[in-house]
Design a protein around this motif. Sequence first.
Motif, PDB file in Angstrom:
ATOM      1  N   VAL A   1       0.850  -1.280  -0.122  1.00 43.66           N
ATOM      2  CA  VAL A   1      -0.048  -0.257  -0.034  1.00 43.66           C
ATOM      3  C   VAL A   1       0.687   1.330   0.077  1.00 43.66           C
ATOM      4  N   LEU A   2       2.120   1.250   0.384  1.00 42.86           N
ATOM      5  CA  LEU A   2       3.046   2.188   0.649  1.00 42.86           C
ATOM      6  C   LEU A   2       3.048   3.333  -0.866  1.00 42.86           C
ATOM      7  N   PRO A   3       3.491   2.618  -2.022  1.00 41.86           N
ATOM      8  CA  PRO A   3       3.573   3.833  -2.999  1.00 41.86           C
ATOM      9  C   PRO A   3       2.335   4.441  -3.049  1.00 41.86           C
ATOM     10  N   ALA A   4       1.186   3.943  -3.097  1.00 40.08           N
ATOM     11  CA  ALA A   4       0.099   4.873  -3.301  1.00 40.08           C
ATOM     12  C   ALA A   4      -0.257   5.673  -2.081  1.00 40.08           C
ATOM     13  N   LEU A   5       0.173   5.252  -0.978  1.00 39.79           N
ATOM     14  CA  LEU A   5      -0.094   5.938   0.403  1.00 39.79           C
ATOM     15  C   LEU A   5       0.950   7.322   0.108  1.00 39.79           C
ATOM     16  N   LEU A   6       1.989   7.239  -0.131  1.00 40.58           N
ATOM     17  CA  LEU A   6       3.141   7.970  -0.515  1.00 40.58           C
ATOM     18  C   LEU A   6       2.712   9.117  -1.169  1.00 40.58           C
ATOM     19  N   LEU A   7       2.231   8.775  -2.524  1.00 41.14           N
ATOM     20  CA  LEU A   7       2.090   9.987  -3.221  1.00 41.14           C
ATOM     21  C   LEU A   7       0.587  10.526  -2.714  1.00 41.14           C
ATOM     22  N   PHE A   8      -0.359   9.735  -2.251  1.00 47.03           N
ATOM     23  CA  PHE A   8      -1.467  10.517  -1.969  1.00 47.03           C
ATOM     24  C   PHE A   8      -1.210  11.410  -0.717  1.00 47.03           C
ATOM     25  N   ILE A   9      -0.279  10.825   0.001  1.00 43.81           N
ATOM     26  CA  ILE A   9       0.194  11.884   1.268  1.00 43.81           C
ATOM     27  C   ILE A   9       0.901  13.258   0.718  1.00 43.81           C
ATOM     28  N   VAL A  10       1.629  12.979  -0.371  1.00 43.27           N
ATOM     29  CA  VAL A  10       2.552  14.064  -0.805  1.00 43.27           C
ATOM     30  C   VAL A  10       1.469  15.108  -1.507  1.00 43.27           C
ATOM     31  N   PHE A  11       0.691  14.543  -2.435  1.00 44.22           N
ATOM     32  CA  PHE A  11      -0.134  15.390  -3.325  1.00 44.22           C
ATOM     33  C   PHE A  11      -1.648  15.602  -2.966  1.00 44.22           C
ATOM     34  N   GLY A  12      -1.901  14.636  -2.029  1.00 42.73           N
ATOM     35  CA  GLY A  12      -3.324  14.918  -1.402  1.00 42.73           C
ATOM     36  C   GLY A  12      -3.498  15.584  -0.150  1.00 42.73           C
ATOM     37  N   VAL A  13      -2.998  14.969   0.791  1.00 41.17           N
ATOM     38  CA  VAL A  13      -2.976  15.263   2.264  1.00 41.17           C
ATOM     39  C   VAL A  13      -2.251  16.433   2.546  1.00 41.17           C
ATOM     40  N   VAL A  14      -0.800  16.426   2.175  1.00 45.82           N
ATOM     41  CA  VAL A  14      -0.136  17.715   2.563  1.00 45.82           C
ATOM     42  C   VAL A  14      -0.680  18.813   1.937  1.00 45.82           C
ATOM     43  N   PRO A  15      -1.261  18.737   0.633  1.00 45.28           N
ATOM     44  CA  PRO A  15      -1.915  20.156   0.052  1.00 45.28           C
ATOM     45  C   PRO A  15      -3.114  20.428   0.711  1.00 45.28           C
ATOM     46  N   LEU A  16      -3.889  19.515   1.502  1.00 49.41           N
ATOM     47  CA  LEU A  16      -5.191  19.570   2.197  1.00 49.41           C
ATOM     48  C   LEU A  16      -4.725  20.235   3.322  1.00 49.41           C
ATOM     49  N   VAL A  17      -3.816  20.208   3.862  1.00 46.44           N
ATOM     50  CA  VAL A  17      -3.130  20.717   5.376  1.00 46.44           C
ATOM     51  C   VAL A  17      -2.656  22.182   4.878  1.00 46.44           C
ATOM     52  N   GLY A  18      -1.957  21.985   3.814  1.00 47.67           N
ATOM     53  CA  GLY A  18      -1.393  23.143   3.178  1.00 47.67           C
ATOM     54  C   GLY A  18      -2.240  24.408   2.905  1.00 47.67           C
ATOM     55  N   VAL A  19      -3.459  23.918   2.383  1.00 48.57           N
ATOM     56  CA  VAL A  19      -4.387  24.909   2.016  1.00 48.57           C
ATOM     57  C   VAL A  19      -4.851  25.767   3.284  1.00 48.57           C
ATOM     58  N   LEU A  20      -5.137  25.215   4.569  1.00 53.53           N
ATOM     59  CA  LEU A  20      -5.198  25.663   5.676  1.00 53.53           C
ATOM     60  C   LEU A  20      -4.029  26.634   6.265  1.00 53.53           C
ATOM     61  N   VAL A  21      -3.071  26.209   6.272  1.00 55.50           N
ATOM     62  CA  VAL A  21      -1.750  26.975   6.622  1.00 55.50           C
ATOM     63  C   VAL A  21      -1.748  28.361   5.605  1.00 55.50           C
TER      64      VAL A  21
END
Lengths: 308, 296
Positions: free
Chosen positions: A30-50
């Motif tokens: 699950v790691l490759p998908a998780l990693l990409l999703f975190i970098v380009f999905g979850v991090v930007p999600l937090v990034g929007v707030l920041v």
Amino acid sequence: MTSAAPPVPPGTVSKPASGVGRSGPVAWMVLPALLLFIVFGVVPLVGVLVLSFTRWDGLGAIHAAGLSNWTSVLRDPQLPHSILVTFEIMILSWVVQTPMSLLLGTFLAGRQRYRAFLAVLYFIPLLLSSAAIAITYKALLDPNFGLGPGLKLDFLTQDWLGRSDLAIAVVIFIVSWQFIPFHSLIYQGGVRQIPTTMYEAASIDGAGRIRQFFSITVPQLKYTIITSSTLMVVGSLTFFDLIFVLTAGGPGDATRVLALDMYQRGFMSNRMGPASVIAALIVLLGLALALLLRRLGGSTTASQQEGA
Amino acid sequence: MAVVTSESGTTTAPVRNPSFRARRLLQLNWFGGLAGWIWLAIVLVPLYWIVVTSFKDQSAYFTQNPFALPSAPTTNNYRLVIESDFPRYFLNSVIVTAGTIIPAVAISFMAAYAIIRGAGSKFLAGVNGLFLMGLAIPLQATIIPVYLLIIRMQLYDSLLALILPSIAFSIPLSVLVLANFIRDVPKELFESMRVDGATEWGMMRKLALPLTRPALVTVSIYNGLGVWNGFLLPLILTQSPDKRTLPLALWTFQGQYSVNVPAVLASVVLTTLPIVILYAVSRRQLLSGLTAGFSR
């Protein structure tokens, strides 16, 4: 590569096949998908707030800005208007698309050959990009050279994109044109999973076709309706390209939905802070609507999957 | 008496089923049928207009009935489009689309496999929950931080800048659909392969992969469609004309040739044609996979 399959580690073999013991060796997949999703999905999600608490022109340095973006955007009279337009388009396109898709999907679920043929043709609008569709309709609806003047039909000769009420109607029509085919396919799949015995029992009891539709088809399609509505509603928050190319938010700001508001503040006025506030609002709205729809369905995605 | 007939009616239903259904369907559905054919006209009329107009020259466009066949069909519009930088944009779109769906489907498949086979693991359940949440969030709204990220990674104005976020955006739905299919693979098959000494990797490749092929095709086409037609990412993450993909090129082309509607429509046809061909080839699999994948 795995031709000489190594023996399975003794520990896993001797364990009773209880699931938990087996999760170890597969979890890494699950790691490759998780990693990409975190970098380009979850991090930007937090990034929007920041970013919504910063001042940034899109190129230079980023400065902290405290609450100033939030207070200025929330006080901006443009915001309620953008939210209103977004909801107007979301709700009206749901109201147009859902009954039509349900009807067409139920109809298409029949087995005659010509229905399969219809389903093929229905799918075509989905193949066109929103940009292509917007460009096409812009030409079709042109008050000077479009369909109306070409066919000499007065009711078609209107300034479709120049009047606010008409422009919104056009957007809803085009969205329906593009997506009703998709949703009717979803409903078609749903209807085919309803046991035919239910209809037979109902018709033996004397229920007519319309009665059957409302007492069997619609209730049985509950989860399909929830899925389709979620896709529709969350998807409508992202109508950007269609409106951007068709009206660019105009006339005036009649079709300026939130996504367009975000783009204009951020990438045209170079004010990424306020644009991030709008982005955060879109994210919250999407989450809230998805949760609300799930609550309405009285079930969770998990229990639906267990049942599958 | 009445009780007996209704009971026998239910029990013999499978035998009577086909003719019974057909009769009901024929007598009924005239309303649905009417809506179906009207909708077909609404769908096809603009498409017909695009194709017909793209073969007209400008004077015919201004003077002829819009739905009439071109009196003097011309391919000049197509020549004009092809002789512009169209082939370059086309190639860019192919690179971005292929560069997205191949890795996206591969890693989503691995993730879906892990989530199904590792059911019971808290970690995997959490990851699955994260992906499901991604379905409910309009990821396009996160474009500003993605833009910042791409700049910091020094990828701005490159095709890779379009590929990486596109892969990430297509993961949630792909994992959901693929996991639904992998779940249907009978557990006994895994057990017997395990007894024969297969590893998880081997079972994934030799058992799950072939059995999930329809879903893989569905997911590939669905994501491919989204990437091929994508507008927002190219608009924001690239700048130079030689990095343009087709939808963006279409938009700029429309700006340049706004008076020459037939030429603009020829470019619409050319950007859509490859997808229509792909659809014609894989239609059956796509439609069945799509209806099955979403209606669960």
